[in-house]
Design an enzyme around this catalytic site. Structure first.
Site, PDB file in Angstrom:
ATOM      1  N   THR A  55       0.843  -1.192   0.000  1.00 27.06           N
ATOM      2  CA  THR A  55       0.000   0.000   0.000  1.00 27.06           C
ATOM      3  C   THR A  55       0.877   1.240   0.000  1.00 27.06           C
ATOM      4  O   THR A  55       2.024   1.194   0.447  1.00 27.06           O
ATOM      5  CB  THR A  55      -0.942   0.042   1.227  1.00 27.06           C
ATOM      6  N   ASP A  67      -7.630  -5.861   1.099  1.00 26.40           N
ATOM      7  CA  ASP A  67      -8.728  -5.158   0.458  1.00 26.40           C
ATOM      8  C   ASP A  67      -9.849  -5.135   1.474  1.00 26.40           C
ATOM      9  O   ASP A  67     -10.059  -6.104   2.217  1.00 26.40           O
ATOM     10  CB  ASP A  67      -9.168  -5.815  -0.847  1.00 26.40           C
ATOM     11  N   LYS A 105     -10.662   2.170  17.766  1.00 23.21           N
ATOM     12  CA  LYS A 105     -10.867   1.553  16.456  1.00 23.21           C
ATOM     13  C   LYS A 105      -9.830   0.463  16.196  1.00 23.21           C
ATOM     14  O   LYS A 105     -10.157  -0.618  15.694  1.00 23.21           O
ATOM     15  CB  LYS A 105     -10.813   2.603  15.341  1.00 23.21           C
TER      16      LYS A 105
END
Length: 190
Positions: A4, A65, A169
């Protein structure tokens, strides 16, 4: 190598993994190619990206993904989450506007985030999935995070990912769950 150049994803992965692993990005290995995501599944796109790096650089790597799947929309945006608004590419604001517009009169707001990680070690691929169930808010809330975070409220919480902050998170997210499986695999087999 984490396949990435998305600095938000890279930071999130590094925060989740801590100091146990040294993670580098595509930029760090001199790869500036935007690897096409042409598969119709998250599993397929993650695999395409990891195979591209392994085949072209011969480096052990992983790719992910992620998709947001909304039940009332038949799983949309799903594999097209980053490009949901067909007039843009990776425009989170446009994607959220489109989703909220399609959901404007919808009562069933259940949804989930799914992340699939494709790891290639010495040419052998392994996949790991993480998911978090939740619901779509009626409007944006919060400023933390990225992507659909301002409109996704995970089960067990009354705040969006964008309101919960990175620390929370990174403990409960779809990506965190997939990365923990990746880390467990790497720790036990490498």
């Amino acid at each position: 190598v984490f396949a990435t150049n998305n600095k938000h994803k890279l930071s999130e992965i590094k925060d989740i993994l801590g100091n146990d692993f040294d993670i580098v990005s595509l930029k760090d290995i001199g790869c500036d190619v935007d690897i096409p995501e042409t598969a119709d599944t998250l599993e397929g796109n993650a695999s395409i990206k990891s195979h591209y790096i392994y085949d072209n650089y011969r480096l052990n790597c992983f790719a992910d993904d992620t998709g947001l799947e909304v039940d009332a929309l038949g799983g949309e945006p799903g594999v097209r989450s980053a490009r949901y608004d067909e007039h843009t590419d990776h425009d989170s604001e446009a994607n959220m506007r489109k989703l909220l517009s399609k959901m404007s009169n919808v009562k069933d707001r259940t949804a989930r985030f799914r992340t699939v990680i494709s790891l290639i070690i010495n040419g052998v691929e392994h996949q790991f999935e993480g998911r978090v169930e939740g619901r779509i808010a009626t409007e944006k809330h919060g400023t933390e995070g990225f992507g659909y975070d301002p409109i996704f409220i995970p089960d067990g919480y009354d705040k969006s990912f964008a309101e919960l902050g990175e620390e929370v998170k990174n403990q409960i997210s779809h990506r965190a769950r997939a990365v923990k499986k990746l880390a467990e695999y790497l720790s036990s087999s490498c």
